[in-house]
Design an enzyme around this catalytic site. Structure first.
Site, PDB file in Angstrom:
ATOM      1  N   CYS A 113     -33.262   5.754   7.718  1.00 18.82           N
ATOM      2  CA  CYS A 113     -33.485   4.522   9.333  1.00 18.82           C
ATOM      3  C   CYS A 113     -32.660   4.244  10.437  1.00 18.82           C
ATOM      4  CB  CYS A 113     -34.401   3.528   8.178  1.00 18.82           C
ATOM      5  SG  CYS A 113     -35.531   4.216   6.241  1.00 18.82           S
TER       6      CYS A 113
ATOM      7  N   HIS B 170     -34.490  -5.699  10.893  1.00 16.38           N
ATOM      8  CA  HIS B 170     -35.090  -4.445   9.749  1.00 16.38           C
ATOM      9  C   HIS B 170     -36.424  -4.278   8.872  1.00 16.38           C
ATOM     10  CE1 HIS B 170     -34.530   0.051   8.678  1.00 16.38           C
ATOM     11  NE2 HIS B 170     -34.564  -0.603   7.183  1.00 16.38           N
TER      12      HIS B 170
ATOM     13  N   HIS C  15     -43.082   2.121   9.946  1.00 19.94           N
ATOM     14  CA  HIS C  15     -41.710   1.938   9.461  1.00 19.94           C
ATOM     15  C   HIS C  15     -41.605   3.771   9.918  1.00 19.94           C
ATOM     16  CE1 HIS C  15     -37.753   2.794   9.241  1.00 19.94           C
ATOM     17  NE2 HIS C  15     -37.353   2.198   7.667  1.00 19.94           N
TER      18      HIS C  15
END
Length: 414
Positions: A165, A304, A341
């Site tokens: 990620c 994030h 995401h």
């Protein structure tokens, strides 16, 4: 040793669940548009997860020849479309005189997962002779960089970062350093991902990382009570970054300057973040040290903020530990509340959001903010965009494997 070059952003390209270009994506982010909905690409009946952030009204054949597109996985297709937009936006002329000084550095967290699934079924059902000769080139994560380089003719530094990620942010950070030290005049950089597949949904579900909430208004709710995991998204975010010298010489439009990059490892766990967000805290401090600034200098942080119970709390702790008293005055939003995401692509999209926040003096919100977690007590810009004069903005990306990557952006001043 020669002095480091200043590095600026001159072009942007985006494909996201809230827009098929930068303009639409940014406008919808400021409006608080929710890009999360029921998954249409695969039948999710066997799964406990039914929502994702898919691209809307997107047809690859509007952008790439059908025959060529069939030889690329979706993640590569997305990268090409976004890279073309970024290069066009930058008005960057890649020709025989400039190609050697223009590079490509685009990452993908998982590469061609859909390609793998199709090829595996062919192998099991019909034997090895039916596996496509394009299988490996379609599968490997570096092929986004390879195909973009071929498509645009960029022959400079060429590579790909794979840090789950954190991929997009690490990719931009590495490209930033390449330009800063003078190894290229410009880099086409960012992240891309196409993870809405059977295997990816099954795998992330098995690790209990994904939300099993079927309510599109509450499934992805960063920093809220009751959050139960992230919602997957797809797309690409690509920047053209170049030396200030190069940008000024050709009269390029400049969105913002990149001034800091920090990257660290947790050395703790394959999926869980280190306690108290220790690794993320060190990455934020490293990025500020690289930029030569202090916590009080930063006005906005694109978090994030994936909407996982542990991840959000640890990031808040990391921010507080890094910023101290300055955290009380910091605007912190999670745009994943709108996009989901995007894994390896998320750092690219969020770099675009950070730079445009500086340029337009506006901060995109954290939507679905209705039940605040008292332990996540930062100013998360709830539900509505806010006007904010920004000199410095920061973007965090934290990945499976303990990868932490942070970028610092600055309002451009000649």
């Amino acid at each position: 040793m020669s002095q480091n070059k200043r590095v600026v952003i001159t072009g942007m390209g985006a494909l996201s669940p809230i827009g098929n270009d930068v303009k639409t994506t940014w406008e919808n982010a400021l409006k608080g548009v929710n890009g999360i909905d029921k998954i249409t690409r695969i039948d999710t009946e066997p799964y406990s997860v039914h929502l994702a952030g898919e691209l809307k009204n997107f047809n690859i054949e509007d952008h790439i020849d059908k025959k060529e597109a069939r030889r690329m996985d979706r993640f590569t297709q997305y990268a090409i479309v976004a890279a073309r937009e970024a290069v066009k936006d930058a008005q960057l002329d890649i020709n025989e005189n400039t190609a050697d000084r223009i590079g490509v550095w685009i990452g993908s967290g998982i590469g061609g997962m859909e390609t793998f699934e199709i090829a595996h079924k062919q192998l099991m059902d019909k034997g090895p002779r039916r596996v496509s000769p394009f299988f490996v080139p379609m599968l490997i994560p570096d092929m986004a960089t390879g195909q973009v380089s071929i498509d645009l003719g960029a022959k400079g530094p060429n590579g790909a970062t794979v840090t789950a990620c954190a991929t997009g942010t690490n990719s931009i950070g590495e490209a930033f350093k390449i330009v800063q030290r003078g190894d290229a005049d410009a880099m086409i950089t960012g992240g891309t991902e196409a993870p809405i597949t059977h295997m990816a949904i099954a795998g992330f579900s098995a690790s209990r990382a994904l939300s099993t909430n079927d309510d599109i208004e509450t499934a992805c709710r960063p920093f809220q009570e009751g959050r139960d995991g992230f919602v997957m998204g797809e797309g690409a975010g690509i920047l053209v970054i170049e030396s200030l010298e190069s940008a000024q010489a050709r009269g390029a439009n400049i969105y913002a300057e990149i001034v800091g990059y920090g990257t660290t490892g947790d050395a703790y766990h394959i999926t869980a973040p280190a306690p108290e967000g220790e690794g993320g805290s060190r990455a934020m401090q490293a990025a500020m040290d690289d930029a030569g600034i202090e916590p009080k200098d930063v006005q906005y942080l694109n978090a994030h903020g994936t909407s996982t119970p542990v991840g959000d709390l640890n990031e808040v702790k990391a921010i507080k530990n890094t910023f101290g008293e300055a955290a009380k005055h910091l605007k912190v939003s999670s745009t994943k509340s709108m996009t989901g995401h995007l894994l390896g692509a998320t750092g690219g999209i969020e770099a675009i959001f950070s730079a445009l926040s500086i340029k337009d003096s506006k901060v995109a919100p954290t939507i679905h903010a209705v039940t605040p977690d008292p332990e996540c007590d930062l100013d998360i810009v709830p539900n509505e965009a806010q006007d904010l004069d920004i000199t410095y903005a920061m973007s965090n990306s934290l990945g499976f494997g303990g990868h932490n990557a942070v970028l610092v952006f600055k309002k451009f001043e000649a």
